[in-house]
Enzyme design. Structure first.
Site, short mmCIF file in Angstrom:
data_model
loop_
_atom_site.label_atom_id
_atom_site.label_comp_id
_atom_site.label_asym_id
_atom_site.label_seq_id
_atom_site.Cartn_x
_atom_site.Cartn_y
_atom_site.Cartn_z
N HIS A 568 -100.00 57.97 0.64
CA HIS A 568 -100.29 57.53 -0.72
C HIS A 568 -101.34 56.42 -0.73
O HIS A 568 -102.46 56.63 -1.20
CB HIS A 568 -99.00 57.06 -1.40
CG HIS A 568 -99.20 56.65 -2.83
ND1 HIS A 568 -98.43 55.69 -3.44
CD2 HIS A 568 -100.11 57.04 -3.76
CE1 HIS A 568 -98.83 55.52 -4.69
NE2 HIS A 568 -99.86 56.34 -4.90
N HIS A 573 -105.63 55.97 -2.41
CA HIS A 573 -106.12 54.73 -3.02
C HIS A 573 -107.20 54.05 -2.19
O HIS A 573 -108.32 53.81 -2.66
CB HIS A 573 -104.96 53.76 -3.21
CG HIS A 573 -104.05 54.10 -4.35
ND1 HIS A 573 -104.12 53.49 -5.58
CD2 HIS A 573 -103.04 55.00 -4.44
CE1 HIS A 573 -103.20 53.98 -6.38
NE2 HIS A 573 -102.52 54.91 -5.71
N HIS A 760 -103.56 63.10 -5.06
CA HIS A 760 -102.83 61.92 -5.52
C HIS A 760 -101.69 62.29 -6.45
O HIS A 760 -100.60 61.72 -6.37
CB HIS A 760 -103.78 60.94 -6.23
CG HIS A 760 -103.09 59.71 -6.73
ND1 HIS A 760 -102.76 59.54 -8.06
CD2 HIS A 760 -102.63 58.63 -6.07
CE1 HIS A 760 -102.13 58.38 -8.19
NE2 HIS A 760 -102.04 57.79 -7.00
N ASN A 764 -97.81 61.16 -5.79
CA ASN A 764 -97.50 59.96 -6.57
C ASN A 764 -96.45 60.20 -7.64
O ASN A 764 -95.48 59.45 -7.74
CB ASN A 764 -98.76 59.40 -7.23
CG ASN A 764 -98.45 58.16 -8.05
OD1 ASN A 764 -98.18 57.09 -7.50
ND2 ASN A 764 -98.49 58.29 -9.37
N ILE A 910 -102.99 55.04 -11.35
CA ILE A 910 -101.73 54.30 -11.29
C ILE A 910 -101.26 54.29 -9.85
O ILE A 910 -101.64 55.17 -9.06
CB ILE A 910 -100.65 54.92 -12.20
CG1 ILE A 910 -99.42 54.01 -12.30
CG2 ILE A 910 -100.27 56.30 -11.71
CD1 ILE A 910 -99.65 52.73 -13.00
#
Length: 910
Positions: A568, A573, A760, A764, A910
């Site tokens: 993740h 990110h 993602h 997520n 997010i």
């Protein structure tokens, strides 16, 4: 902008000089106009050449409306030999304004009367003072969006404008949505902006807004070539200076901002950079170093914001959603913290009904009879009054994993199913050879052979040999041994942390079901135990059954940590951040690749900055809630060093690397799955192929010439910077793709868009649906598996449930991580999903062929959604359909707001 360039713009042969003194009206005054939520209302406005009359008209015209609700402005005739042109500027004001901001607006109205406001210049055209900040609110279905307009004349042989310079003469910034210029042949010319325009008091330079035409660098019209370069230079940092809130400067820095040694030496954290601890780069803030360690950057703690370039910050709707989520997290975290402080300690769950109460009754604030004191009673009273729920506190929503079947998590087939259809379906691999061997140094970590033997596996295969099972591709493994073992000793030295390096072997049977066969849990070798490896199987007696459940819990805890820190945070990110920085620094907003990537960069720098501030920082929520504790980001760095490869972030390449797919040119994705019922991969390949088709058609449209990729100076600088600056510690790796052909470019861009969107989303938005029930995915374990010679083994035999629950996170740890997972699994109301275009961004490109390609992409995604829904009703696919089985929806493209367990946003938002 340089003075030389200004001079060229104002004195070139195609220009006409006019007065540009604020307050001197040549022939342009802005007037506010009303807009509806769905489309802009018609505007009928021309210009008054007398300033006093114009100012008076600006005041009176607010109440003078035509039948369409537009504002009327008086007119004078156009100049002889000029073509009447009308520029309409659309801005967005804040949804909620503070009292001081409203006072400032009244002051702006007064200032407008003496000639201040917005000044625009069409390149190769006149400069007009554009004045008229909102005099007073206009009743509208969308009261925060307003339009201003100016009418002026341009030479009849002018041609089409290519750019607009805009100067904000107000005392504060405003958000510019777009500028539309009417009056030229061919219809309106759109200048999409979607940007904050700084005040001239913060920065005297004008902003450059280009029209919505995509140009490769070599195709840029001569009149705006210098502006193209100037605009890039204006946002490209040079590694110097501390960044200010209003700036749009993009630059790189290492991860040296996670620790806070000035506050506490225990909060010191190593810099993630270099050969020992490599890591992607982040966005530079330029904050001064800490007093304790000159290599570490000083921190800014909440509620103060961390710098990101101004246009990267959350918009108000997103900010409000995130803040309310954060408030929810505070209430879920703070109140259990107080509850724990009022009782004897931070207590574990004592029975499963304690966990159920989080969803059924909420978390109870208990009074400890042994502790007296008015302060305690007063605090409890205040909390109860504040929440107005008596003895009950907030309730969590029942997570999807137990909503249909509350006991599913106990079963082996569900444990196995989640490796294919859970929140972390990206680590399972085909077992290709036996024995299973470690690649770690045997001098340090002991013999490389796994304790999972051929004989033990064959006992579980009921007559099938290991060789035959491997040949038939029916053995699989979840292997965290080599990543975790170097950290186990340090992690287990932390208070209330006990973990292992784990391996789990699975068998895929003829019925199409995956089931676990054996779990190996390893500790580092010691003098007393040089071969410190234990193997567990499910067994049939009660004791073995409970031991097996504890072993599975340890595997799930490892899986949760690797998921959060590697798959993740690191692989989506952190890896995306350098792509975004390089895109802004090296690709003009006119560049077709910039336009293609722009939707996939939204909010990522801001959410990453917030994560460094509160989640992955020293003493932050990740360290407090996951097994690796203070070593969390060092573990993430180790994964980057050993496993991260840009080329392997392509979904088909990753599946091939893990042995979960085989090459098959007849398939659209070029691969065929080894396990057909692999929901993440099956649905993911549909999304991957749709993205790939869209990107390939887009790239081919702009790069039709043989050498157009290699001759694109911006593109080559972009790719070079990603490798050499953004991923500096990996710059010398041989696996970086070349960028020489349109096929190379399409492959690179497809990986980036897939990472930001589908990948993602898949890892997520299932965090709370799967992790919200603590026994299903404990984020840490506090005890090792009981052994017969342990002092507490007798207690385990007498009360195995207590041993199991006391090994899980405490009530405080659990509620804390649940609150974070709930927030991170939430879609904001302003989420922009794959294949969709925000209505306010509808003029993103002036190219009908490209727009048709995008429509096809959107239609493909709609079809994919239908296919996924059909799969979720197919009882042959046991991994996503059956009694109590939640459907696999994480890769459904669309979603509403909230925790939905579905939806693919364009970007990591997010």
């Amino acid at each position: 902008m340089s003075s030389a360039l200004k001079t060229q713009l104002l004195t070139g042969p195609a220009l006409r000089r006019v007065p540009a003194i604020p307050g001197a009206v040549s022939n342009g005054n802005l007037r506010p106009a009303r807009v509806s939520k769905s489309k802009f209302c018609p505007i009928r406005a021309v210009v008054n050449s007398d300033q006093n009359k114009a100012t008076e008209a600006a005041t009176k015209s607010v109440d003078a409306k035509d039948v369409n609700g537009s504002l009327l402005v008086s007119s004078s005739s156009s100049k002889e030999g000029l073509v009447d042109v009308r520029a309409v500027i659309t801005i967005r004001k804040k949804l909620k304004e503070k009292l001081t901001e409203k006072i400032e607006d009244q002051w702006e109205l007064f200032v407008n009367g003496i000639g201040q406001g917005i000044m625009i210049q069409l390149i190769s055209e006149d400069i007009d003072p554009v004045r008229g900040w909102l005099p007073k609110p206009v009743t509208s279905s969308n009261v925060n969006i307003f339009q201003y307009e100016a009418n002026f004349g341009v030479p009849s042989d002018f041609g089409n404008p290519g750019a607009i310079l805009i100067t904000n003469l107000h005392g504060k910034e405003f958000y510019l949505l777009e500028i539309v210029v009417h009056g030229f042949d061919g219809g309106p010319v759109f200048f999409p902006a979607n940007t904050w325009i700084h005040s001239r008091k913060d920065n005297a330079e004008s902003r450059i807004i280009f029209k919505n035409q995509a140009y490769l660098p070599s195709q840029t019209p001569a009149g705006i070539k210098d502006l193209r370069r100037e605009d890039l230079l204006s946002i490209r940092g040079n590694g110097k200076g501390e960044r200010k809130h209003h700036e749009r400067i993009y630059d790189y820095a290492v991860y040296n901002d996670l620790g806070n040694p000035d506050k506490d030496k225990d909060l010191a954290r190593p810099v993630l950079s270099g050969e020992e601890r490599p890591y992607p780069r982040r966005c530079r803030t330029g904050r001064p170093p800490t007093k304790t360690d000159p290599l570490c950057e000083s921190r800014i703690e909440k509620p103060h914001p961390v710098y990101v370039p101004r246009d990267e910050t959350f918009e108000e709707i997103k900010q409000n959603t995130f803040s309310s989520g954060r408030l929810k997290a505070v209430l879920h975290n703070l109140i259990p913290s107080i509850a724990a402080s009022l009782s004897s300690s931070d207590i574990p769950f004592t029975c499963f009904s304690d966990i159920d109460k989080l969803y059924n009754s909420g978390f109870l604030l208990k009074d400890d009879d042994e502790q007296n004191g008015r302060s305690k009673l007063f605090l409890a009273t205040v909390i109860k009054q504040f929440l107005n729920v008596g003895d009950r506190l907030f309730k969590y929503e029942t997570p999807a994993v137990i909503r249909r079947d509350r006991f599913a998590w106990l079963r082996d087939n569900e444990f196995a199913r989640q490796t294919l259809a859970g929140v972390n379906p990206v680590n399972i691999e085909l077992l290709k050879e036996f024995p299973i061997l470690s690649k770690l140094d045997p001098a340090i970590y002991g013999p490389p052979e796994s304790a999972i033997t051929k004989e033990l596996i064959e006992e579980e295969l009921h007559g099938l040999s290991v060789e035959k099972a491997i040949e038939e591709k029916r053995l699989f493994i979840l292997d965290y041994h080599d990543l975790l073992l170097p950290f186990i000793e340090k992690i287990n030295s932390l208070p209330d942390r006990k973990t292992y390096a784990s391996r789990t072997v699975f068998f895929y049977n003829k019925a199409g079901m995956l089931r676990p066969l054996a779990i190996e849990l390893s500790l580092p070798p010691s003098r007393s135990s040089p071969q410190n490896k234990q193997v567990y199987t499910h067994g049939h007696d009660a004791t073995t059954h409970w031991i097996w459940k504890l072993a599975k819990a340890h595997v799930c805890s490892n899986d949760a940590g690797v998921h959060q820190l590697v798959n993740h945070w690191l692989k989506t990110h952190a890896s995306m951040e350098p792509y975004i920085i390089a895109t802004h620094r090296q690709l003009s907003s006119m560049h077709p690749i910039y336009k293609l990537l722009h939707p996939h960069m939204r909010y990522t720098l801001e959410i990453n900055a917030l994560a460094r501030q509160s989640l992955i920082n020293g003493g932050g929520i990740i360290e407090a809630s996951f097994s690796p504790g203070r070593y969390a980001m060092e573990l993430s760095s180790a994964a980057y060093k050993s496993f991260w490869r840009f080329d392997m972030e392509a979904l088909p390449a990753d599946l091939l690397r893990r042995g979960m797919a085989e090459e098959d040119p007849s398939m659209p994705s070029g691969v065929r799955l080894v396990i057909e019922d692999y929901p993440y991969a099956a649905d993911g390949l549909l999304i991957w192929c749709a993205i790939k088709e869209w990107v390939e058609s887009y790239v081919a449209h702009f790069y039709s010439e043989p050498n157009s990729v290699t001759s694109d100076v911006e593109l080559q600088a972009w790719w070079s910077e990603i490798k050499n600056k953004g991923h500096h510690d990996k710059r010398n790796e041989a696996w970086w793709p070349k960028l020489e052909t349109k096929e190379d470019l399409s492959g690179i861009i497809t990986i980036m868009i897939w990472t930001a969107s589908g990948q993602h989303a898949a890892i997520n938005f299932g965090q709370y649906p799967f992790g919200g029930y603590v026994p299903n995915r404990p984020t840490l374990m506090r005890k090792l598996v009981p052994q017969e010679n342990d002092p507490g083994y007798e207690k385990f035999l007498l009360n195995p449930q207590h041993t199991f629950l006391s090994s899980l996170p405490t009530q405080l740890q659990a509620t804390k991580v649940m609150a974070v997972q709930d927030t991170l699994s939430t879609h904001s109301p302003d989420e922009e999903y794959l294949g969709q275009v925000n209505q306010l961004h509808s003029h993103w490109i002036n190219d009908p062929e490209v727009l048709n390609m995008f429509d096809k992409f959107s239609a493909n995604l709609e079809e994919i959604e239908k296919i996924i829904n059909t799969r979720n009703k197919d009882f042959r696919l046991k991994g996503r359909c059956g009694a109590g089985i939640p459907p696999y929806e994480l890769l459904l493209p669309s979603s509403g707001p909230g925790v939905t367990g579905r939806g693919i946003p364009n970007s990591i938002s997010i």
